[in-house]
Design a protein around this motif. Structure first.
Motif, mmCIF file in Angstrom:
data_model
loop_
_atom_site.group_PDB
_atom_site.id
_atom_site.type_symbol
_atom_site.label_atom_id
_atom_site.label_comp_id
_atom_site.label_asym_id
_atom_site.label_seq_id
_atom_site.Cartn_x
_atom_site.Cartn_y
_atom_site.Cartn_z
ATOM 1 N N PRO A 171 0.826 -1.212 0.000
ATOM 2 C CA PRO A 171 0.000 0.000 0.000
ATOM 3 C C PRO A 171 0.855 1.255 0.000
ATOM 4 C CG PRO A 171 -0.030 -1.037 2.166
ATOM 5 C CD PRO A 171 0.648 -2.003 1.230
ATOM 6 N N GLY A 172 0.359 2.298 -0.631
ATOM 7 C CA GLY A 172 1.083 3.556 -0.682
ATOM 8 C C GLY A 172 1.077 4.248 0.664
ATOM 9 N N PRO A 173 1.879 5.327 0.809
ATOM 10 C CA PRO A 173 1.999 6.006 2.106
ATOM 11 C C PRO A 173 0.691 6.572 2.622
ATOM 12 C CG PRO A 173 3.002 7.311 0.344
ATOM 13 C CD PRO A 173 2.706 5.951 -0.219
ATOM 14 N N TRP A 174 -0.270 6.877 1.718
ATOM 15 C CA TRP A 174 -1.542 7.422 2.179
ATOM 16 C C TRP A 174 -2.494 6.335 2.667
ATOM 17 C CZ3 TRP A 174 -1.851 12.332 3.234
ATOM 18 C CH2 TRP A 174 -0.964 13.198 2.602
ATOM 19 N N ARG A 175 -2.154 5.065 2.355
ATOM 20 C CA ARG A 175 -3.007 3.963 2.804
ATOM 21 C C ARG A 175 -2.429 3.233 4.005
ATOM 22 N NH1 ARG A 175 -5.862 0.646 -2.074
ATOM 23 N NH2 ARG A 175 -7.347 2.270 -2.663
ATOM 24 N N ARG A 176 -1.200 3.521 4.323
ATOM 25 C CA ARG A 176 -0.585 2.845 5.459
ATOM 26 C C ARG A 176 -1.048 3.482 6.769
ATOM 27 N NH1 ARG A 176 5.423 3.427 2.976
ATOM 28 N NH2 ARG A 176 5.104 2.146 1.120
ATOM 29 N N GLY A 177 -1.089 2.672 7.797
ATOM 30 C CA GLY A 177 -1.378 3.171 9.150
ATOM 31 C C GLY A 177 -2.747 3.775 9.346
ATOM 32 N N PRO A 178 -3.837 3.139 8.851
ATOM 33 C CA PRO A 178 -5.165 3.734 9.067
ATOM 34 C C PRO A 178 -5.537 3.802 10.541
ATOM 35 C CG PRO A 178 -5.371 1.501 8.207
ATOM 36 C CD PRO A 178 -3.934 1.867 8.093
ATOM 37 N N VAL A 179 -5.072 2.822 11.332
ATOM 38 C CA VAL A 179 -5.377 2.834 12.767
ATOM 39 C C VAL A 179 -4.670 4.003 13.441
ATOM 40 C CG1 VAL A 179 -5.136 1.574 14.934
ATOM 41 C CG2 VAL A 179 -5.793 0.355 12.847
ATOM 42 N N LEU A 180 -3.414 4.258 13.069
ATOM 43 C CA LEU A 180 -2.673 5.382 13.633
ATOM 44 C C LEU A 180 -3.338 6.710 13.275
ATOM 45 C CD1 LEU A 180 1.015 4.276 12.927
ATOM 46 C CD2 LEU A 180 -0.145 4.352 15.146
ATOM 47 N N ALA A 181 -3.789 6.825 12.034
ATOM 48 C CA ALA A 181 -4.474 8.051 11.620
ATOM 49 C C ALA A 181 -5.766 8.250 12.422
ATOM 50 C CB ALA A 181 -4.781 7.996 10.125
ATOM 51 N N ALA A 182 -6.502 7.156 12.630
ATOM 52 C CA ALA A 182 -7.741 7.245 13.405
ATOM 53 C C ALA A 182 -7.456 7.654 14.844
ATOM 54 C CB ALA A 182 -8.478 5.908 13.360
ATOM 55 N N LEU A 183 -6.392 7.088 15.442
ATOM 56 C CA LEU A 183 -6.030 7.439 16.818
ATOM 57 C C LEU A 183 -5.628 8.915 16.924
ATOM 58 C CD1 LEU A 183 -3.973 4.293 17.912
ATOM 59 C CD2 LEU A 183 -6.261 4.960 18.696
ATOM 60 N N ALA A 184 -4.914 9.405 15.920
ATOM 61 C CA ALA A 184 -4.514 10.811 15.920
ATOM 62 C C ALA A 184 -5.738 11.721 15.860
ATOM 63 C CB ALA A 184 -3.587 11.083 14.739
ATOM 64 N N LEU A 185 -6.696 11.377 15.014
ATOM 65 C CA LEU A 185 -7.913 12.178 14.917
ATOM 66 C C LEU A 185 -8.718 12.121 16.210
ATOM 67 C CD1 LEU A 185 -9.026 11.298 11.281
ATOM 68 C CD2 LEU A 185 -8.005 13.441 12.082
ATOM 69 N N LEU A 186 -8.798 10.944 16.814
ATOM 70 C CA LEU A 186 -9.516 10.819 18.085
ATOM 71 C C LEU A 186 -8.855 11.650 19.177
ATOM 72 C CD1 LEU A 186 -10.390 6.998 18.150
ATOM 73 C CD2 LEU A 186 -11.987 8.919 17.962
ATOM 74 N N LEU A 187 -7.517 11.668 19.201
ATOM 75 C CA LEU A 187 -6.809 12.486 20.183
ATOM 76 C C LEU A 187 -7.127 13.963 19.982
ATOM 77 C CD1 LEU A 187 -4.715 12.818 22.449
ATOM 78 C CD2 LEU A 187 -2.926 12.777 20.694
ATOM 79 N N GLY A 188 -7.127 14.396 18.734
ATOM 80 C CA GLY A 188 -7.458 15.787 18.453
ATOM 81 C C GLY A 188 -8.871 16.143 18.866
#
Length: 328
Positions: free
Chosen positions: A7-24
């Motif tokens: 997967p490309g860099p924009w598809r990697r780490g969806p869980v990390l992206a979700a956690l970052a948004l939840l923190l915000g």
């Protein structure tokens, strides 16, 4: 899996992206976290600045995963945290000050109150507020501070020492006595358990109303969650007392057992300014003394200008002393 199918860099780490948004979202919408579930909202707000530590952790994980989406998502909690606390990172102090005030919870279990008294006597404070004075240690502080402070008043477990004359000393409702049996409590018992007082200090700039308070303790346990009922009643009673205060020049000193980020102090914070936020450096955490993680010991003002605010070194209590220089 071949290199071309990764997967490309924009598809990697969806869980990390979700956690970052939840923190915000948690940081931005902390006022919306309900208190009906074990006072969860107040608990989060008490330690709200520390949630910023999750940002470098998530950033390291995002870089390790090479996740562009997670890195971009982290911009939300970074922006929100800086909006909430970025102003506290620098030094906001100024030179000057007509009056220096110091406040400390001296700890009823303090093993050497005489040493703490000597340290406080040398602090340079013009006005010194102490809370959690025990029956055993009270006389020790009176003897240890007598030479430096010719005026003092002690009501129950709170006291005020001053280089300047004191007058109009009276107890203040601390929210501890409530319910149908409160009125039946003997007067001497009420006096011994007093946890808040008000006095007038005669300064060169005119009379200054000084409040000293030690609000009810809070507890965290699995069944009840974050128990704050007594403290919250005290915060409300204190806010009402300050609102009714006729003197425009007011200083509130003491251990409020909560940070000003906690919604329980909204009414009080709307009437008084924190000397640390206006004229301090950093967060000014004061408790516990061994490793401070929260500022629950406060210097709050109205009608005067904080010039400097700082935290004094450990002197034997489980709370650090907090100080401020004020003008006007």
């Amino acid at each position: 899996m071949t290199a071309g199918s990764r997967p490309g860099p924009w598809r990697r780490g969806p869980v990390l992206a979700a956690l970052a948004l939840l923190l915000g979202l948690l940081l931005a919408l902390h006022r919306e976290i309900p208190n009906r579930f074990g006072n969860l909202g107040s608990l989060v707000e008490t330690f709200l600045p520390w949630f910023g530590l999750f940002v470098p952790v998530l950033l390291a994980a995002a870089l390790w995963r090479r996740s562009a989406s997670a890195v971009v998502a982290l911009s939300l909690p970074v922006v929100v945290w800086l909006n909430l606390f970025g102003g506290l990172l620098g030094d906001r102090s100024h030179q000057g000050g007509d009056l220096t005030v110091v406040s400390q919870n001296v700890d009823a279990g303090n093993p050497d109150p005489a040493a703490t008294a000597r340290d406080l006597a040398g602090s340079g404070a013009d006005v010194l507020a102490l809370v959690e004075l025990s029956e055993r240690a009270g006389p020790v502080y009176e003897r240890g501070l007598a030479k430096a402070y010719p005026y003092h008043a002690v009501l129950g477990t709170v006291g005020l020492w001053s280089r300047l004359p004191l007058s109009h000393i009276r107890p203040v409702d601390d929210g501890m006595d409530y319910g149908p049996l409160a009125a039946t409590q003997p007067a001497d018992a009420k006096s011994a358990s007093t946890r808040a007082l008000r006095a007038t200090v005669a300064t060169r700039q005119g009379p200054l109303a000084v409040y000293v308070a030690h609000l009810g303790s809070v507890r965290v346990n699995p069944r009840a969650g974050f128990s704050t009922a007594q403290r919250d009643r005290g915060a409300q009673a204190l806010a009402q007392a300050v609102a009714a205060e006729r003197n425009e020049r007011v200083v509130l000193l003491g251990d409020l057992n909560g940070t000003l980020d906690d919604r329980a102090f909204a009414a009080l914070a709307s009437r008084l300014r924190s000397a640390q936020e206006v004229a301090g450096e950093g967060f000014g955490f004061s408790w516990p003394a061994a490793f401070p993680v929260a500022r629950i010991d406060q210097v709050l003002v109205r009608g005067v200008r904080p010039e400097r605010s700082w935290v004094l070194p450990d002197n034997g209590s489980d709370h650090l002393p907090v100080a401020a220089a004020i003008s006007g």
